[in-house]
Design a protein around this motif. Structure first.
Motif, short mmCIF file in Angstrom:
data_model
loop_
_atom_site.label_atom_id
_atom_site.label_comp_id
_atom_site.label_asym_id
_atom_site.label_seq_id
_atom_site.Cartn_x
_atom_site.Cartn_y
_atom_site.Cartn_z
N SER A 20 0.83 -1.21 0.00
CA SER A 20 0.00 0.00 0.00
C SER A 20 0.87 1.26 0.00
O SER A 20 0.57 2.23 -0.70
CB SER A 20 -0.93 0.02 1.21
OG SER A 20 -1.84 -1.04 1.16
N LEU A 21 1.94 1.22 0.80
CA LEU A 21 2.84 2.38 0.85
C LEU A 21 3.54 2.59 -0.49
O LEU A 21 3.74 3.73 -0.91
CB LEU A 21 3.87 2.21 1.97
CG LEU A 21 3.33 2.33 3.39
CD1 LEU A 21 4.43 2.02 4.41
CD2 LEU A 21 2.75 3.71 3.63
N GLY B 116 4.05 5.77 -5.32
CA GLY B 116 4.02 5.85 -6.78
C GLY B 116 3.05 6.92 -7.27
O GLY B 116 3.37 7.72 -8.16
N VAL B 117 1.86 6.95 -6.68
CA VAL B 117 0.87 7.97 -7.05
C VAL B 117 1.40 9.36 -6.72
O VAL B 117 1.29 10.29 -7.52
CB VAL B 117 -0.49 7.69 -6.35
CG1 VAL B 117 -1.44 8.86 -6.50
CG2 VAL B 117 -1.12 6.42 -6.89
N ALA B 118 1.98 9.50 -5.53
CA ALA B 118 2.54 10.80 -5.14
C ALA B 118 3.65 11.22 -6.10
O ALA B 118 3.74 12.39 -6.49
CB ALA B 118 3.06 10.75 -3.71
N GLY B 119 4.48 10.28 -6.50
CA GLY B 119 5.56 10.59 -7.44
C GLY B 119 5.02 11.06 -8.79
O GLY B 119 5.53 12.03 -9.36
N VAL C 136 5.59 14.77 -10.54
CA VAL C 136 6.10 14.95 -11.90
C VAL C 136 5.12 15.79 -12.72
O VAL C 136 5.54 16.70 -13.45
CB VAL C 136 6.36 13.57 -12.58
CG1 VAL C 136 6.60 13.72 -14.06
CG2 VAL C 136 7.53 12.87 -11.91
N LEU C 137 3.82 15.51 -12.63
CA LEU C 137 2.82 16.30 -13.36
C LEU C 137 2.83 17.76 -12.92
O LEU C 137 2.71 18.67 -13.75
CB LEU C 137 1.43 15.69 -13.20
CG LEU C 137 1.19 14.34 -13.88
CD1 LEU C 137 -0.17 13.79 -13.51
CD2 LEU C 137 1.33 14.47 -15.40
N ALA C 138 2.98 17.99 -11.62
CA ALA C 138 3.03 19.37 -11.12
C ALA C 138 4.26 20.10 -11.67
O ALA C 138 4.17 21.26 -12.06
CB ALA C 138 3.04 19.38 -9.59
#
Length: 188
Positions: free
Chosen positions: A10-11, A16-19, A23-25
């Motif tokens: 889960s972590l 991965g989602v946070a990364g 990158v998108l930001a």
């Protein structure tokens, strides 16, 4: 799989989602600060940009106009008054049956729609909401600050009649506004 492995998995997903979001930001900030997106009105929007804007616009208007209630019983006088206002404030961008938009309005992006062709796609309350509040980044002004609600309903009633009008009916509806009318200084 035990709880420790599940928690670790889960972590990893959260990381991965946070990364991806970081990158998108960063990409977004690079586009903003470098001026990477071409804002020239001489260029068409990309298909994705056009889809994103149109979808957002329709959903936003639908949601915000849902609490609006149209007045009961449109009269010929209300529609004629709406025609006068439309010809003075809307026709130069949105045209009319047998009348083209002003040449300068053709350079707008997004291009103002011919309302005689698309008014059927909108509910009366939505047309009123758009006239009252305008639409950001389109050139569509908010007429609410300069026009009373009755006038805006008259315009909306007239717009909803446009698709069924012939050029002759359009020409005969409403009269050109006089210099002393309520919208003389506010025509856009």
């Amino acid at each position: 799989m035990d709880k420790r492995e599940l928690r670790k998995g889960s972590l990893l997903v959260i990381a991965g989602v946070a990364g991806v979001l970081v990158v998108l930001a960063v990409i977004g900030l690079v586009v903003v600060y470098t001026g990477g997106y071409n804002v020239a009105a001489t260029e068409q929007h990309t298909s994705f940009t056009r889809w994103a804007f149109d979808t957002t616009l329709r959903n936003s208007v639908r949601n915000r106009a849902s609490g609006t209630t149209a007045p009961e019983g449109a009269t010929p006088e209300m529609i004629a008054a709406g025609g006068t206002e439309y010809k003075a404030t809307c026709q130069h961008c949105h045209a009319g049956p047998g009348v083209e938009r002003a040449e300068w309005a053709s350079g707008m992006r997004p291009r103002p729609p011919h309302l005689a062709e698309v008014a059927d796609e909108w509910k009366l309350e939505e047309v009123h909401w758009i006239a009252k509040h305008g639409i950001r980044l389109t050139g569509m002004p908010a007429f609410g600050p300069s026009h009373d609600d009755r006038t805006l309903w008259n315009i909306a009633l007239f717009v909803k009649r446009l698709p069924a009008m012939t050029p002759e009916e359009y020409a005969a509806t409403g009269e050109p506004a006089s210099e002393g009318s309520s919208h003389g200084e506010n025509a856009h």
